[in-house]
Design a protein around this motif. Structure first.
Motif, PDB file in Angstrom:
ATOM      1  N   SER A   3       0.836  -1.199   0.000  1.00 15.40           N
ATOM      2  CA  SER A   3       0.000   0.000   0.000  1.00 15.40           C
ATOM      3  C   SER A   3       0.872   1.250   0.000  1.00 15.40           C
ATOM      4  CB  SER A   3      -0.918   0.010   1.205  1.00 15.40           C
ATOM      5  OG  SER A   3      -0.159   0.131   2.382  1.00 15.40           O
ATOM      6  N   GLY A   5       0.524   5.256   1.353  1.00 13.30           N
ATOM      7  CA  GLY A   5      -0.323   6.172   2.080  1.00 13.30           C
ATOM      8  C   GLY A   5      -1.463   5.458   2.754  1.00 13.30           C
ATOM      9  N   LEU A   6      -2.639   6.050   2.751  1.00 12.50           N
ATOM     10  CA  LEU A   6      -3.772   5.510   3.466  1.00 12.50           C
ATOM     11  C   LEU A   6      -4.618   4.577   2.611  1.00 12.50           C
ATOM     12  CD1 LEU A   6      -4.946   8.692   5.387  1.00 12.50           C
ATOM     13  CD2 LEU A   6      -3.602   6.803   6.268  1.00 12.50           C
ATOM     14  N   ILE A  34       4.054 -16.164   4.517  1.00 11.10           N
ATOM     15  CA  ILE A  34       2.667 -16.531   4.807  1.00 11.10           C
ATOM     16  C   ILE A  34       1.737 -15.552   4.090  1.00 11.10           C
ATOM     17  CG2 ILE A  34       0.976 -16.960   6.641  1.00 11.10           C
ATOM     18  CD1 ILE A  34       3.285 -16.896   8.652  1.00 11.10           C
ATOM     19  N   TYR A  36      -2.135 -14.051   4.535  1.00 14.71           N
ATOM     20  CA  TYR A  36      -3.271 -13.934   5.442  1.00 14.71           C
ATOM     21  C   TYR A  36      -4.437 -13.263   4.713  1.00 14.71           C
ATOM     22  CZ  TYR A  36      -0.351 -14.891   9.572  1.00 14.71           C
ATOM     23  OH  TYR A  36       0.469 -15.465  10.508  1.00 14.71           O
ATOM     24  N   GLN A  38      -7.902 -11.012   5.726  1.00  8.73           N
ATOM     25  CA  GLN A  38      -8.557 -10.304   6.822  1.00  8.73           C
ATOM     26  C   GLN A  38      -9.866  -9.695   6.338  1.00  8.73           C
ATOM     27  OE1 GLN A  38      -6.365  -7.084   8.706  1.00  8.73           O
ATOM     28  NE2 GLN A  38      -7.489  -7.374  10.616  1.00  8.73           N
ATOM     29  N   GLY A  43      -9.887 -10.520  12.846  1.00  5.05           N
ATOM     30  CA  GLY A  43      -8.455 -10.730  12.868  1.00  5.05           C
ATOM     31  C   GLY A  43      -7.980 -11.436  11.610  1.00  5.05           C
ATOM     32  N   PRO A  44      -6.697 -11.297  11.284  1.00  8.79           N
ATOM     33  CA  PRO A  44      -6.156 -11.991  10.105  1.00  8.79           C
ATOM     34  C   PRO A  44      -6.277 -13.500  10.239  1.00  8.79           C
ATOM     35  CG  PRO A  44      -4.656 -10.283  10.864  1.00  8.79           C
ATOM     36  CD  PRO A  44      -5.698 -10.436  11.923  1.00  8.79           C
ATOM     37  N   PHE A  89      -2.815  -9.931   2.893  1.00 10.77           N
ATOM     38  CA  PHE A  89      -1.457  -9.439   3.033  1.00 10.77           C
ATOM     39  C   PHE A  89      -0.477 -10.573   3.284  1.00 10.77           C
ATOM     40  CE2 PHE A  89      -1.524  -9.559   7.651  1.00 10.77           C
ATOM     41  CZ  PHE A  89      -2.832  -9.280   7.981  1.00 10.77           C
ATOM     42  N   ASN A  93       9.347 -13.892   7.388  1.00 14.10           N
ATOM     43  CA  ASN A  93       9.983 -13.983   8.699  1.00 14.10           C
ATOM     44  C   ASN A  93      11.114 -12.971   8.778  1.00 14.10           C
ATOM     45  OD1 ASN A  93      11.843 -15.459   7.052  1.00 14.10           O
ATOM     46  ND2 ASN A  93      12.706 -16.269   8.941  1.00 14.10           N
ATOM     47  N   LEU A 101       7.573 -11.762  12.415  1.00 13.33           N
ATOM     48  CA  LEU A 101       7.206 -11.604  11.018  1.00 13.33           C
ATOM     49  C   LEU A 101       7.149 -10.130  10.647  1.00 13.33           C
ATOM     50  CD1 LEU A 101       4.248 -14.180  10.855  1.00 13.33           C
ATOM     51  CD2 LEU A 101       6.593 -14.529  10.078  1.00 13.33           C
ATOM     52  N   PHE A 103       5.052  -7.720   8.109  1.00 17.01           N
ATOM     53  CA  PHE A 103       3.803  -7.796   7.365  1.00 17.01           C
ATOM     54  C   PHE A 103       3.737  -6.719   6.293  1.00 17.01           C
ATOM     55  CE2 PHE A 103       1.540 -10.871   9.924  1.00 17.01           C
ATOM     56  CZ  PHE A 103       2.205 -10.819  11.135  1.00 17.01           C
ATOM     57  N   LYS A 105       1.272  -4.307   3.853  1.00 19.98           N
ATOM     58  CA  LYS A 105       0.097  -3.536   4.240  1.00 19.98           C
ATOM     59  C   LYS A 105      -1.176  -4.027   3.584  1.00 19.98           C
ATOM     60  CE  LYS A 105       2.645   0.585   5.505  1.00 19.98           C
ATOM     61  NZ  LYS A 105       3.985   0.046   5.274  1.00 19.98           N
TER      62      LYS A 105
END
Lengths: 113, 114
Positions: A3, A5-6, A34, A36, A38, A43-44, A89, A93, A101, A103, A105
């Motif tokens: 990502s 910015g917002l 990994i 995920y 969401q 939660g993820p 996302f 590791n 981990l 992550f 965005k």
């Protein structure tokens, strides 16, 4: 991808089509990755993982591809369904630090019926 | 299946209050983590623990503390809540050891500090 910015990158697909979500990772020494999912307000949720001694791993309707040369990871979702709509996302590791981990965005997947 | 539970889904607190967020996992995992998640910033690690009574600072520990008295429980404490701590808080656990492994997340606690 990642990502800026917002605003999350958004991928919009038609129900039944295949989706490909991409992720560029940062650490060439990372050996575990990994994906995920969401959903809003939750939660993820673990989808699939892959270690660096593999290039490809398949699950149910999902495939993860790892290209270590260009530090790129992708998640392919076959026959995308409305229930697949979520933010996806990747995580890598951090290399030898108690399983920490890093992550990404995320990418927002929208499935049109 | 791994189950990670968090004590509250939604919390509203006032500035200056002491806030406790509780997390419990039922899979005998060694490692536990607290993150906050904010729009555009993704998941940021606050604290983690790889054993009972052990704790390590993550990337953004300021304003937070943690407690791990039992293996299955990891608590996040906001000593004096501030409005900039309004966020989604996520707890996770993983098997443990030096080999990286999947982190399993709880449902999250959405904290609003007024």
């Amino acid at each position: 991808g990642e990502s800026v910015g917002l605003h999350l990158p958004t991928l919009s697909v038609q129900e039944g089509d295949n989706s490909i979500i991409n992720c560029a990772y940062s650490n060439s020494a990372s050996d575990y990755f990994i994906w995920y999912k969401q959903e809003s307000g939750k939660g993820p949720q673990f989808i699939i993982d892959i270690r660096s001694n593999m290039d490809k791993r398949q699950g149910q309707r999902v495939t993860v591809l790892l290209n270590k040369t260009v530090k790129h990871l992708s998640l392919q979702i076959a026959a995308t369904q409305p229930g697949d709509s979520a933010v996806y996302f990747c995580a890598e590791n951090k290399g030898g630090s108690q399983g920490n981990l890093i992550f990404g965005k995320g990418t927002k997947l929208s499935v049109k019926p | 299946d791994v189950k990670v539970t968090q004590s509250s889904r939604y919390l509203v607190k006032r500035t200056g209050e002491k806030v406790f967020l509780e997390c419990v996992q039922d899979m005998d995992h060694e490692n536990m983590f607290w993150y906050r998640q904010d729009p555009g910033l993704g998941l940021r690690l606050i604290y983690f623990s790889y054993d009972v009574k052990m704790k390590e600072k993550g990337d953004i520990p300021e304003g937070y503390s943690v407690s791990r008295e039992k293996k299955e429980r990891f608590s996040l404490i906001l000593e004096s809540a501030s409005t900039n701590q309004t966020s989604m808080y996520l707890c996770a656990s993983s098997l443990g050891g030096s080999r990286a492994d999947t982190q399993y997340f709880g449902p999250g606690t959405r904290l609003t500090v007024l």
